[in-house]
Design an enzyme around this catalytic site. Sequence first.
Site, PDB file in Angstrom:
ATOM      1  N   ARG F  97     -82.964-109.670 -71.091  1.00  0.00           N
ATOM      2  CA  ARG F  97     -81.577-110.153 -71.012  1.00  0.00           C
ATOM      3  C   ARG F  97     -81.066-110.167 -69.579  1.00  0.00           C
ATOM      4  O   ARG F  97     -80.400-111.125 -69.156  1.00  0.00           O
ATOM      5  CB  ARG F  97     -80.687-109.257 -71.894  1.00  0.00           C
ATOM      6  CG  ARG F  97     -79.273-109.738 -72.084  1.00  0.00           C
ATOM      7  CD  ARG F  97     -79.151-110.989 -72.937  1.00  0.00           C
ATOM      8  NE  ARG F  97     -79.040-112.185 -72.147  1.00  0.00           N
ATOM      9  CZ  ARG F  97     -79.550-113.348 -72.485  1.00  0.00           C
ATOM     10  NH1 ARG F  97     -80.217-113.506 -73.611  1.00  0.00           N
ATOM     11  NH2 ARG F  97     -79.425-114.392 -71.699  1.00  0.00           N
ATOM     12  N   LYS F 132     -65.972-116.917 -52.433  1.00  0.00           N
ATOM     13  CA  LYS F 132     -65.506-116.811 -53.831  1.00  0.00           C
ATOM     14  C   LYS F 132     -66.686-116.585 -54.783  1.00  0.00           C
ATOM     15  O   LYS F 132     -66.989-117.428 -55.633  1.00  0.00           O
ATOM     16  CB  LYS F 132     -64.727-118.068 -54.203  1.00  0.00           C
ATOM     17  CG  LYS F 132     -63.495-118.259 -53.314  1.00  0.00           C
ATOM     18  CD  LYS F 132     -62.675-119.488 -53.668  1.00  0.00           C
ATOM     19  CE  LYS F 132     -61.419-119.564 -52.787  1.00  0.00           C
ATOM     20  NZ  LYS F 132     -60.593-120.726 -53.062  1.00  0.00           N
ATOM     21  N   LYS F 164     -56.306-117.475 -40.084  1.00  0.00           N
ATOM     22  CA  LYS F 164     -55.415-118.182 -41.004  1.00  0.00           C
ATOM     23  C   LYS F 164     -53.959-117.990 -40.562  1.00  0.00           C
ATOM     24  O   LYS F 164     -53.688-117.283 -39.584  1.00  0.00           O
ATOM     25  CB  LYS F 164     -55.631-117.641 -42.416  1.00  0.00           C
ATOM     26  CG  LYS F 164     -57.092-117.778 -42.880  1.00  0.00           C
ATOM     27  CD  LYS F 164     -57.227-117.512 -44.364  1.00  0.00           C
ATOM     28  CE  LYS F 164     -58.671-117.769 -44.768  1.00  0.00           C
ATOM     29  NZ  LYS F 164     -58.874-117.684 -46.217  1.00  0.00           N
ATOM     30  N   GLU F 194     -57.873-122.208 -39.343  1.00  0.00           N
ATOM     31  CA  GLU F 194     -57.510-122.984 -40.531  1.00  0.00           C
ATOM     32  C   GLU F 194     -56.186-123.702 -40.262  1.00  0.00           C
ATOM     33  O   GLU F 194     -55.220-123.078 -39.836  1.00  0.00           O
ATOM     34  CB  GLU F 194     -57.379-122.020 -41.721  1.00  0.00           C
ATOM     35  CG  GLU F 194     -57.048-122.686 -43.035  1.00  0.00           C
ATOM     36  CD  GLU F 194     -56.846-121.660 -44.146  1.00  0.00           C
ATOM     37  OE1 GLU F 194     -57.804-120.925 -44.456  1.00  0.00           O
ATOM     38  OE2 GLU F 194     -55.715-121.578 -44.685  1.00  0.00           O
ATOM     39  N   ASP F 215     -57.467-127.567 -44.313  1.00  0.00           N
ATOM     40  CA  ASP F 215     -57.289-126.920 -45.607  1.00  0.00           C
ATOM     41  C   ASP F 215     -56.487-127.794 -46.567  1.00  0.00           C
ATOM     42  O   ASP F 215     -55.324-128.114 -46.293  1.00  0.00           O
ATOM     43  CB  ASP F 215     -56.572-125.577 -45.400  1.00  0.00           C
ATOM     44  CG  ASP F 215     -56.421-124.830 -46.714  1.00  0.00           C
ATOM     45  OD1 ASP F 215     -57.354-124.883 -47.543  1.00  0.00           O
ATOM     46  OD2 ASP F 215     -55.355-124.194 -46.901  1.00  0.00           O
TER      47      ASP F 215
END
Lengths: 279, 279, 279, 279, 279, 279
Positions: F97, F132, F164, F194, F215
């Site tokens: 599994r 992410k 940022k 950014e 962005d």
Amino acid sequence: MLSRDIDTVLRRALAEDTGCGDITTSSLIPEGHTSRAVLLAKEDFVLAGLPFAERLFRLADSGIRFTSLKKEGRRVRKGNVIARISGGTAGLLAAERTALNLLQRMSGIATLTDRYVKAVTGLGVKITDTRKTAPGLRFFDKYAVRAGGGDNHRFGLFDGVLIKDNHIAAAGGTARAVKLARSRVPHLLKIEVEVKNLTEVKEALSAGADVIMLDNMPVEKIKKAVAVIRSSDPGIVIEASGGINPGNVRSIAEAGVDIISVGALTHSAPAADISMKFD
Amino acid sequence: MLSRDIDTVLRRALAEDTGCGDITTSSLIPEGHTSRAVLLAKEDFVLAGLPFAERLFRLADSGIRFTSLKKEGRRVRKGNVIARISGGTAGLLAAERTALNLLQRMSGIATLTDRYVKAVTGLGVKITDTRKTAPGLRFFDKYAVRAGGGDNHRFGLFDGVLIKDNHIAAAGGTARAVKLARSRVPHLLKIEVEVKNLTEVKEALSAGADVIMLDNMPVEKIKKAVAVIRSSDPGIVIEASGGINPGNVRSIAEAGVDIISVGALTHSAPAADISMKFD
Amino acid sequence: MLSRDIDTVLRRALAEDTGCGDITTSSLIPEGHTSRAVLLAKEDFVLAGLPFAERLFRLADSGIRFTSLKKEGRRVRKGNVIARISGGTAGLLAAERTALNLLQRMSGIATLTDRYVKAVTGLGVKITDTRKTAPGLRFFDKYAVRAGGGDNHRFGLFDGVLIKDNHIAAAGGTARAVKLARSRVPHLLKIEVEVKNLTEVKEALSAGADVIMLDNMPVEKIKKAVAVIRSSDPGIVIEASGGINPGNVRSIAEAGVDIISVGALTHSAPAADISMKFD
Amino acid sequence: MLSRDIDTVLRRALAEDTGCGDITTSSLIPEGHTSRAVLLAKEDFVLAGLPFAERLFRLADSGIRFTSLKKEGRRVRKGNVIARISGGTAGLLAAERTALNLLQRMSGIATLTDRYVKAVTGLGVKITDTRKTAPGLRFFDKYAVRAGGGDNHRFGLFDGVLIKDNHIAAAGGTARAVKLARSRVPHLLKIEVEVKNLTEVKEALSAGADVIMLDNMPVEKIKKAVAVIRSSDPGIVIEASGGINPGNVRSIAEAGVDIISVGALTHSAPAADISMKFD
Amino acid sequence: MLSRDIDTVLRRALAEDTGCGDITTSSLIPEGHTSRAVLLAKEDFVLAGLPFAERLFRLADSGIRFTSLKKEGRRVRKGNVIARISGGTAGLLAAERTALNLLQRMSGIATLTDRYVKAVTGLGVKITDTRKTAPGLRFFDKYAVRAGGGDNHRFGLFDGVLIKDNHIAAAGGTARAVKLARSRVPHLLKIEVEVKNLTEVKEALSAGADVIMLDNMPVEKIKKAVAVIRSSDPGIVIEASGGINPGNVRSIAEAGVDIISVGALTHSAPAADISMKFD
Amino acid sequence: MLSRDIDTVLRRALAEDTGCGDITTSSLIPEGHTSRAVLLAKEDFVLAGLPFAERLFRLADSGIRFTSLKKEGRRVRKGNVIARISGGTAGLLAAERTALNLLQRMSGIATLTDRYVKAVTGLGVKITDTRKTAPGLRFFDKYAVRAGGGDNHRFGLFDGVLIKDNHIAAAGGTARAVKLARSRVPHLLKIEVEVKNLTEVKEALSAGADVIMLDNMPVEKIKKAVAVIRSSDPGIVIEASGGINPGNVRSIAEAGVDIISVGALTHSAPAADISMKFD
């Protein structure tokens, strides 16, 4: 590092000293006994590591009070009290040696770094460390270099590309090595090439290196290399490394490089002399 | 330590350098590429740590072959090849810096220890380390001291009783401190008392200390203390500590002590100069 | 051990019981539900381990209040309330079994130790444990022996020298073994030799052992061995070990030894009967 | 557990004993010295734990050869050789005590379990353990119960639902507690309810418990409870727990229960007597 | 899991992102700089994981204040503020990405689960997860399924018996497999048998399975299997698994099963869109 | 990562599933039972993770043989056998599994990445991941992106500078932020800024950013930004991020950017369908 990961390293260091228990203290110091102590400079040095020393005492006993009297990166004079500490005697004694070992090592590194940095005052050249740190202590060693006024080179193999002769041989030439790295490496990383002579300097230049490291070159050769590079591309960063000592660091800086990296900062700095005295 | 616990420390050191990956190597060295290299002495020193260097290479790549050409504790000359290494280039490069960092540190400690040991040749005095080691590296630092011909003092707070002034104050006097320790501490541990002057020497003697440490005394005072102790109980072990350097170590040894402990062995030894060269 | 290292062991024990969650409690006890409970003695015993039981409850839920009503090392009677605990029901149930398991084991060890210690009252003989502890629980087992009025032998292989027949065989005789140990082992450690008969006693004596362990000898033989040792060197510590039980421990103590070590204290003590009752 | 997780527990146990090194062995046993030894039964017992003892020796030195002569779960007689071991003497001595400590504990548990299992021969009743195991050693304690012919109860709080009085109180009655558990708990888990008297037996029955535990009931009461349960639902599993001893276990089994759980198997089994002898 | 074990997983996730330090923040954000921020829903979804997001921020900096404005398991609308966070800017930035990654994943799982649960409204059928979770995140994945209104199947291989074809083949038939499991497995665990057709359904029935899983059957076949099982033993739990999607889940539920398990809940749920905005 | 650190993650994943043991297997599969099985593609996808699947099987049982029939990064068709596995049945079932969970996740990521990469064929634009990723699985997620033909963005907060709006606000403007970063950050790291609109593009340009991230800009705005940047400094790397999907990725690529980063690659890729079949 997160403070919790730093704690992990600090706790391992404490555990190494404490093992199955401080038998002298547990047989002689009555439970609940408290003391006051100071951290005392026994020679002149540049301070580094005090917040970690404080943390070690508090990891040994969270009730210990620790008051810093000196600031990181500042010069401390022989006889100065660096910090006042009070709380459970058992905890003070459990952390004493480990805290001093770390503080003495880090202050030693900061002090040696400061000597190099002072030597190049006014030239706009950065003194940086290398990866030649004590195994397991790189974070602390590099912190101490910053406290001493130096800058950090890449932390490890993962946050910077440094192409050496064996990489070039395996890749099939400098041009191909730089090109490969450019295509495969995350775009936020610059590409540095280590060179040993003017031929290699030129290869690195035409390959499109972002940074060129002049390895173990005498001052005269450095001057020539700098001239070649600057005339070709003024935006390239030039680093000198190898064979640097307090005696020649200024002349190397004057040769026009941007960065001088010095392994001795972290592998051969003598410890600063600091002791803990009970009131 | 068990070899598996040593591995844990070595792997952490490798991980510190490697992080999320050696990006230079992974982008430039073709998979399956192999190399041959040597570890090369770039100055004279006493060798220590070679088995751990070997282990680091094999932890990086278990297929690497490592042939030691020099023995632990032996003097190595500038230009000597210390070991031959061959195998996957990526593994060689992943372990290179960490292995050198450890080997250079340990050989530096062994070399400094050897200098102190040579200085007291023929006097039957042991040169020992202290607990002033790099945090997390005590096992390796103390191993290097033995490789350099020195002896180890206690490993930590758990395997020896060393009564200092603050223990005595908290316990209510030297006599009571030694008695308490004797009654509470495992019977295989000796009791050492640190003293600063002749009055304290006499207190330690009448308290029944097994070992007396003369802390930071000048040679003349050491001679007097030795005379007092030897005339009282010839079985007591005498240690001198503090303010020892290569210049005064022989005269201190000649003053009649059994053991001289030197913090500098592990906190201020400059690294030995060793490099890895690819064939 | 530092309290943080103790926590690590305690948290592993909690995790072993809790795994991916206490499903009975999470499905039946409303969030925020609180309870009051007591730890109750269900037979007479000597208490040990209460601070660790408290710590286990607080590791499960830092908001739990724990009030100790009995002291470590004191005799508790059937029906006595040992501690009052209140707080989140889920936390109380998560720690209940682990806390009781530890407390029952440690109190069982303390109770058995107390029985041996009482048996030799007035003779000035120490009852000690051995290294025959439950794997991973040595710190707690040895703490419980002290709570029961006993003393600790060496903690492990690292904090005491105990030379047995196979060491002697490998070293080439008792004399050589003791001499080698003396020259190589840190100077704060005593050297104990295990002997099986009077011939070996004499060898250990002339070799200069600090401590002699009489292994598995009947009382009469112990008496003879003690006589031989005392007449040779009154400063040597004598330990008896092997075949000790509550029935013969006093006669062995009367034979004149200093220390009697008993493996059963930690490998065969039945658990004390303690339960947790909710109000 | 995966064998690698078992290794983690075993290595911690070895490290606990070895600490910074086996100083007796390292100072007396020449490098490369090898020995042969046997594990010897010094009394009759049921064997359990031999594979873990073997693993401990091999974790200390992977070159050690270990030949098992007896099988797990089989009765061993005084004087029997259980295993033959050969290899590096240092490794044999590093693992000796830890291997014996585990083997003696586990064989003690298996032997006590065997006594209870034998006592109920022919009645089709299972003898099971409880969660009353040594902290951190539950896997090994429960393995030993199986080796002794017993069965395991749930491993921890996560793999079985056992509803006790405080759960019932918090949930608002037995019926509601069983219903809540049924709706919230993974569908592969049965629901057991602990009862103290016949009233509670009936509540558990009408609530729809899968298993009913008769807690601390005398034999006569158990008989009545069994009759009530069997006449209501013959599919329900009945467990007796509390106050079981070798003297009453058969009569409790004859009262008609399916399962008898015994805490003493793992919290109060005396260690089996086993030693390691060098040839 | 205990909250401390959850912390271990969360800290590893933070360390993965932070490594040797957030270099952007450490070079640009002044020490002591504080900020306010919100967690903002950028689409509609069912919330899950907010307490773990909070914990991540507080592990990065224990002084951060975190105010939840939405509840676990509740539907959140695009534009909603989920939580307000304030404190040290460096800590906010260190935890931001990891907290969002976890929250987005868990909310995605809860949202997909909610869709399946809503689809079977009123039928009394449970939607459960499987073991098809992200490696190392099973606790969080299964928590999110519950937040979405689903139920958990067994957590792992240890808390439920699920007999598949290869178990049956190795055991020698379904009857023997169920019998063996019944005799060897702790009595609080039910025995589930996976079947692929009506012949296997009948074998599982006569073997005495507690739960029967209909694997990858079309709806018509499920209906027939349910009829056979219900007529034989109404107490048996019936689970359908394999090939379930939002389009067919209601018809499968209407076929009369008790439980529908869906791997996609945890292996293919798209992340919910959530961001952190500084005020 | 070193293979030993990868092992640590893999072993934790196995332990999560195995817990205190696979009870179905241990009660049904005879000791020593062996099996043969295949990993089977149940749909078309791009393969990633097979070496880690192999490693998982071998961590469960080092005797398992694993023969890969397909290569990382290659397209696999429904019905293809990906690998043949044979060895102890218990080990096969213990790893099944976890190995599938990892392989399905990684192949899912590679397949989605491949879709984006194919969409921009011929344009010389790199498709990269973001941070992410699933908490704790970043190394595997990013490896899968490379297998799918994508490139990696920075690994974490430590190996790239990305400035940022909140960094700019705290630093006091874009110009000052870039300057500060340049002076404090290791010289091998580029500085990315950014930006959200053309005003910010111009600020980043004059501040001297190495990389500019556009962005969440629509295609038309991206075109304008690219024109401004290219006319100012052709050496600057341009990245587009936010709001990218398979439908618009080609038009964004055609707008002239160098890099397109896509969070969905790692946070929302559905798992590839793969199963293990026993022969």
